[in-house]
Design an enzyme around this catalytic site. Sequence first.
Site, PDB file in Angstrom:
ATOM      1  N   SER A  12      53.696  30.675  40.049  1.00 33.40           N
ATOM      2  CA  SER A  12      54.011  32.094  40.257  1.00 33.40           C
ATOM      3  C   SER A  12      52.746  32.944  40.368  1.00 33.40           C
ATOM      4  O   SER A  12      52.683  34.059  39.851  1.00 33.40           O
ATOM      5  CB  SER A  12      54.908  32.604  39.122  1.00 33.40           C
ATOM      6  OG  SER A  12      54.296  32.347  37.875  1.00 33.40           O
ATOM      7  N   GLN A  46      39.158  39.383  40.305  1.00 32.49           N
ATOM      8  CA  GLN A  46      38.482  40.669  40.123  1.00 32.49           C
ATOM      9  C   GLN A  46      38.058  41.272  41.451  1.00 32.49           C
ATOM     10  O   GLN A  46      38.508  42.339  41.844  1.00 32.49           O
ATOM     11  CB  GLN A  46      37.245  40.474  39.237  1.00 32.49           C
ATOM     12  CG  GLN A  46      37.559  40.057  37.817  1.00 32.49           C
ATOM     13  CD  GLN A  46      36.303  39.953  36.945  1.00 32.49           C
ATOM     14  OE1 GLN A  46      35.191  40.139  37.410  1.00 32.49           O
ATOM     15  NE2 GLN A  46      36.503  39.680  35.664  1.00 32.49           N
ATOM     16  N   GLY A  48      38.326  40.871  44.882  1.00 33.82           N
ATOM     17  CA  GLY A  48      39.256  41.394  45.870  1.00 33.82           C
ATOM     18  C   GLY A  48      39.606  40.412  46.971  1.00 33.82           C
ATOM     19  O   GLY A  48      39.513  39.201  46.789  1.00 33.82           O
ATOM     20  N   GLU A 112      30.328  41.081  48.774  1.00 34.67           N
ATOM     21  CA  GLU A 112      30.037  39.955  47.877  1.00 34.67           C
ATOM     22  C   GLU A 112      29.130  38.967  48.591  1.00 34.67           C
ATOM     23  O   GLU A 112      28.895  39.087  49.807  1.00 34.67           O
ATOM     24  CB  GLU A 112      31.340  39.265  47.443  1.00 34.67           C
ATOM     25  CG  GLU A 112      32.191  40.137  46.533  1.00 34.67           C
ATOM     26  CD  GLU A 112      33.494  39.512  46.095  1.00 34.67           C
ATOM     27  OE1 GLU A 112      34.002  39.923  45.060  1.00 34.67           O
ATOM     28  OE2 GLU A 112      34.016  38.630  46.791  1.00 34.67           O
ATOM     29  N   HIS A 240      31.149  29.383  39.632  1.00 36.64           N
ATOM     30  CA  HIS A 240      30.799  30.796  39.808  1.00 36.64           C
ATOM     31  C   HIS A 240      29.484  31.023  39.081  1.00 36.64           C
ATOM     32  O   HIS A 240      29.309  30.582  37.938  1.00 36.64           O
ATOM     33  CB  HIS A 240      31.900  31.693  39.244  1.00 36.64           C
ATOM     34  CG  HIS A 240      31.806  33.106  39.735  1.00 36.64           C
ATOM     35  ND1 HIS A 240      30.789  33.951  39.363  1.00 36.64           N
ATOM     36  CD2 HIS A 240      32.580  33.799  40.588  1.00 36.64           C
ATOM     37  CE1 HIS A 240      30.955  35.119  39.967  1.00 36.64           C
ATOM     38  NE2 HIS A 240      32.034  35.047  40.725  1.00 36.64           N
ATOM     39  N   ARG A 286      27.656  31.580  46.851  1.00 36.40           N
ATOM     40  CA  ARG A 286      27.614  31.222  45.428  1.00 36.40           C
ATOM     41  C   ARG A 286      27.122  29.816  45.122  1.00 36.40           C
ATOM     42  O   ARG A 286      26.593  29.592  44.029  1.00 36.40           O
ATOM     43  CB  ARG A 286      28.945  31.344  44.721  1.00 36.40           C
ATOM     44  CG  ARG A 286      30.144  31.481  45.227  1.00 36.40           C
ATOM     45  CD  ARG A 286      31.189  31.744  44.182  1.00 36.40           C
ATOM     46  NE  ARG A 286      31.606  33.125  44.316  1.00 36.40           N
ATOM     47  CZ  ARG A 286      32.859  33.483  44.337  1.00 36.40           C
ATOM     48  NH1 ARG A 286      33.806  32.603  44.207  1.00 36.40           N
ATOM     49  NH2 ARG A 286      33.169  34.737  44.462  1.00 36.40           N
ATOM     50  N   HIS A 347      34.988  27.307  38.679  1.00 34.75           N
ATOM     51  CA  HIS A 347      35.733  28.488  39.103  1.00 34.75           C
ATOM     52  C   HIS A 347      36.855  28.176  40.105  1.00 34.75           C
ATOM     53  O   HIS A 347      37.943  28.728  40.013  1.00 34.75           O
ATOM     54  CB  HIS A 347      34.743  29.464  39.737  1.00 34.75           C
ATOM     55  CG  HIS A 347      35.309  30.764  40.176  1.00 34.75           C
ATOM     56  ND1 HIS A 347      35.906  31.648  39.303  1.00 34.75           N
ATOM     57  CD2 HIS A 347      35.380  31.355  41.400  1.00 34.75           C
ATOM     58  CE1 HIS A 347      36.314  32.723  39.962  1.00 34.75           C
ATOM     59  NE2 HIS A 347      36.020  32.564  41.243  1.00 34.75           N
ATOM     60  N   ARG A 382      33.759  27.747  49.307  1.00 38.58           N
ATOM     61  CA  ARG A 382      34.584  28.903  49.695  1.00 38.58           C
ATOM     62  C   ARG A 382      33.761  30.184  49.701  1.00 38.58           C
ATOM     63  O   ARG A 382      33.037  30.482  48.743  1.00 38.58           O
ATOM     64  CB  ARG A 382      35.737  29.063  48.709  1.00 38.58           C
ATOM     65  CG  ARG A 382      36.557  30.309  48.915  1.00 38.58           C
ATOM     66  CD  ARG A 382      37.718  30.350  47.963  1.00 38.58           C
ATOM     67  NE  ARG A 382      37.302  30.501  46.594  1.00 38.58           N
ATOM     68  CZ  ARG A 382      37.212  31.659  45.949  1.00 38.58           C
ATOM     69  NH1 ARG A 382      37.510  32.801  46.554  1.00 38.58           N
ATOM     70  NH2 ARG A 382      36.843  31.701  44.694  1.00 38.58           N
ATOM     71  N   LEU A 388      42.396  34.617  47.987  1.00 44.47           N
ATOM     72  CA  LEU A 388      43.626  35.416  47.989  1.00 44.47           C
ATOM     73  C   LEU A 388      44.098  35.606  49.433  1.00 44.47           C
ATOM     74  O   LEU A 388      45.294  35.595  49.732  1.00 44.47           O
ATOM     75  CB  LEU A 388      43.385  36.767  47.307  1.00 44.47           C
ATOM     76  CG  LEU A 388      42.969  36.696  45.832  1.00 44.47           C
ATOM     77  CD1 LEU A 388      42.592  38.077  45.299  1.00 44.47           C
ATOM     78  CD2 LEU A 388      44.081  36.109  44.966  1.00 44.47           C
TER      79      LEU A 388
END
Length: 529
Positions: A12, A46, A48, A112, A240, A286, A347, A382, A388
């Site tokens: 979920s 966090q 976005g 970022e 991360h 990263r 992460h 990534r 997201l």
Amino acid sequence: MKIQTDFLVIGSGIAGLSYALKVAEFGTVAIVTKKETAESNTNYAQGGIATVFGSGDKFEFHIDDTMKAGGFLCHRNVVEMVVKEGPDRIKELIAIGVQFTQNGKELDLGREGGHSHHRIIHAADLTGKEIERALLARITSHPNIKIYENHITIDLITEHHLIGSDKRSHDSIHCWGAYALDINGNHVKTFLASTTMLATGGAGHVYLHTTNPMIATGDGVAMAYRAGAKIANMEFIQFHPTTLYNSGSPSFLISEAVRGFGAILLDKKGEQFMKKYDERGELAPRDIVARSIDTELKRSGDECVYLDLSHLDPVKTKEHFPNIYQRCLKHGIDITKDRIPVVPGAHYSCGGVVTDTHGATTISGLYAVGEVAMTGLHGANRLASNSLLEAVVYSHNAANAVKHRKSNAVPSNIPDWDESGTINSEEWVLVSHNRKEIQQLMWDYVGIVRSNHRLVRAQRRIALIQDEVRDFYTRTKVSEGLIELRNVSCVADLIIRSALERKESRGLHFTTDYPDIDDNNWLKDTIIN
Ligand code: FAD
Ligand code: SIN
């Protein structure tokens, strides 16, 4: 106990909920989730969502940034599709009530690492929580959707489980649902569906230090692997660069958006070091920043490096990062004045269950969307805030693909869960000890910098632990801890096998035995069948 539904959704977070909302238009939906509904990686996001909305930005720039960050292992057709569909999916999120931070009449766009432009849409520094809130507000009032909280799936139901079936006679595998333990009721239920969506998220808890909440134990990848699905690129575990040092488990994330806002990384002596490693400095992708911090720490023997925002406008800092500001204050750190001690933490899992562009796995009737999936978008690393985005694009595509599947028949000879011959064991110390042992050895031997020697050593230990887990699992009634341990040990093994397989260093996989990139032999995914 059997529960029949048209569409079964396991998980979920953003992937499961966005998909559920869409397929609920075509049939009944059961969402099975192992804790309370909002508990997911999504809820802690966090920075976005990366999407091309800014006037100076273009799809080509976002495509290029994604390909570069991913060590050019990303599937270009997938990258183009996700980037181009992004803005429409974001508009849908806004339409269902997600309130992103505005800058006047426009969406505020953050930046970022690895992004050449400002393109991170966000809700202050609590983007994931806001998305979960808005999705759940729609989901909980939908007449076609039923949520089963505190239900943890154990295994997918395939030909293997059919009564009287000779599984060797099937040339392809079908999925008809899953067995799930009702944690509070302490019994196993049989969820039957012609279409099952795996949206179980990541596997951060395979490692000792992780930003992921406790739910992230790689259950989806392990279940799909056991069922016979194709898995790929498990060696690409993203660390991360900046989690708050000594903030407990899980480690608290200091968003990359903080560096996008102008924060700099310093060593203990107060010297900036990132430019030594990459001309993009703090805004390098990263994998590079995490590896640079790791090198600095190994060289100096220090326990952490520092993020410094003291040169930035304190009012704006608090406005942009209210959550990070408050959480750091609790640790006695005022981020507008004090340096924030940070270390890298596990992460994100770039690999996972292989899918096509509609989220279909290699098992008929089984789909996978979100962090559990390997769609080809992320390649070897990534790009920040592309996760997201991938979840909303793929849940939309998958919903379109499955809308006619509800009429597919589920066989009538699927048995209920069989626990005959198992006992309630008192030996729970075995479960917690084995889990800690896996997390420690993955952290020490299969972390940011790897070598054959360490990987082989880790593989030997994991094989031993897997034997013990198998033995315990066949003798004992299932429990949440045992189900997770079985999955964590399986995923650890898949990561090590993939890392040993890839004989080069690319993106997140760096090994001292093959320190260079090898495009001739390794510009391909690492597949485990
Ligand atoms: P999740 O949101 O993790 O949901 C998985 C769901 O599956 C949960 O509900 C879980 O309980 C359930 N589940 C798991 N196993 C089982 C089982 N066996 N049975 C039943 N249910 C099960 N990405 C970005 O793009 N931008 C960001 O700013 C960003 N920030 C992040 C910050 C943090 C601290 C973290 C941890 C991640 C961040 N990420 C970010 C990554 C991103 O949040 C995740 O990759 C994404 O939310 C995954 O969504 P998902 O729906 O696939 O999985
Ligand atoms: C962050 O805010 O730094 C996390 C972003 C991401 O994981 O994409």
